[in-house]
Design an enzyme around this catalytic site. Structure first.
Site, short mmCIF file in Angstrom:
data_model
loop_
_atom_site.label_atom_id
_atom_site.label_comp_id
_atom_site.label_asym_id
_atom_site.label_seq_id
_atom_site.Cartn_x
_atom_site.Cartn_y
_atom_site.Cartn_z
N HIS A 257 3.48 0.75 12.80
CA HIS A 257 3.61 0.66 11.35
C HIS A 257 2.29 1.01 10.65
O HIS A 257 2.27 1.69 9.61
CB HIS A 257 4.07 -0.74 10.96
CG HIS A 257 4.32 -0.94 9.51
ND1 HIS A 257 5.40 -0.37 8.86
CD2 HIS A 257 3.65 -1.64 8.56
CE1 HIS A 257 5.37 -0.70 7.58
NE2 HIS A 257 4.32 -1.48 7.38
N ALA B 246 0.82 -1.22 0.00
CA ALA B 246 0.00 0.00 0.00
C ALA B 246 0.85 1.26 0.00
O ALA B 246 0.48 2.26 -0.63
CB ALA B 246 -0.94 -0.01 1.20
N ALA C 155 -4.91 -2.72 1.29
CA ALA C 155 -5.49 -3.07 2.59
C ALA C 155 -4.39 -3.00 3.64
O ALA C 155 -3.39 -3.70 3.55
CB ALA C 155 -6.10 -4.46 2.56
N VAL C 156 -4.60 -2.12 4.62
CA VAL C 156 -3.66 -1.97 5.73
C VAL C 156 -4.40 -2.43 6.98
O VAL C 156 -5.40 -1.83 7.36
CB VAL C 156 -3.18 -0.51 5.87
CG1 VAL C 156 -2.11 -0.40 6.94
CG2 VAL C 156 -2.66 0.03 4.53
N ILE C 157 -3.90 -3.50 7.58
CA ILE C 157 -4.56 -4.09 8.75
C ILE C 157 -3.69 -3.83 9.97
O ILE C 157 -2.50 -4.13 9.98
CB ILE C 157 -4.80 -5.60 8.53
CG1 ILE C 157 -5.66 -5.81 7.28
CG2 ILE C 157 -5.47 -6.21 9.76
CD1 ILE C 157 -5.83 -7.25 6.85
N ARG D 26 -15.50 -5.43 4.00
CA ARG D 26 -15.44 -4.27 3.10
C ARG D 26 -14.95 -4.65 1.70
O ARG D 26 -14.88 -3.79 0.82
CB ARG D 26 -14.55 -3.20 3.71
CG ARG D 26 -15.21 -2.53 4.90
CD ARG D 26 -14.23 -1.89 5.85
NE ARG D 26 -14.93 -1.25 6.96
CZ ARG D 26 -15.44 -1.90 8.00
NH1 ARG D 26 -15.33 -3.22 8.08
NH2 ARG D 26 -16.07 -1.25 8.95
#
Length: 157
Positions: free
Chosen positions: A87, A55, A79-81, A126
């Site tokens: 981070h 990302a 997608a950043v989880i 989502r």
């Protein structure tokens, strides 16, 4: 001044930039974005897909794509989880600020389809689950804005 509202229709070539990181999610976002381009009547040969590593790299890749002059609009998918380190905040903030800067400087609409979520179940919801498909929504936003800006520019002619 007339009222301008972008339509979901063919606007020219569309570039979709997709992060490979969390690909189980981003592939579903891509499916949604592709469904949207088809709903808009954009032929498959007018849609380019660029896979990148993560990302954080979306901003640079979108900047290069915008600079190419090939695209009516771009769609950024990632997608950043959230994990156990800061981070998440750095990547989320960096990609958001970077894509905003690219869109403003290049004047190329960029649909923001980057999920920033706390968990994999939230991302799944989502990316075609109970919360819809944010890839579709990002593509729709970019296409409608490209159409609206085209209309706006034609008023100046």
């Amino acid at each position: 001044m007339p009222e301008i509202s972008g339509r979901l229709r063919s606007v020219g070539r569309v570039g979709i930039v997709v992060s490979r990181y969390n690909q189980v999610i981003t592939a579903k976002l891509l499916d949604g974005a592709r469904r949207c381009t088809r709903d808009a009547g954009i032929p498959d040969d007018q849609v380019d897909i660029l896979w990148i590593s993560g990302a954080f790299e979306l901003s640079g890749a979108c900047a290069a794509a915008a600079d190419s002059g090939r695209y009516a609009c771009l769609v950024a998918l990632g997608a950043v989880i959230r994990g156990e380190t800061p981070h998440f905040e750095y990547v989320s903030s960096g990609v958001t600020q970077g894509l905003t800067a690219v869109a403003v400087q290049s004047k190329v609409p960029i649909g923001f389809g980057v999920l920033t979520v706390d968990s994999l179940p939230q991302a799944t919801a989502r990316a075609g689950g109970a919360a819809g498909n944010k890839g579709y929504e990002a593509a729709e936003s970019a296409i409608r804005l490209a159409d609206a800006l085209s209309t706006l520019r034609s008023l100046d002619a």
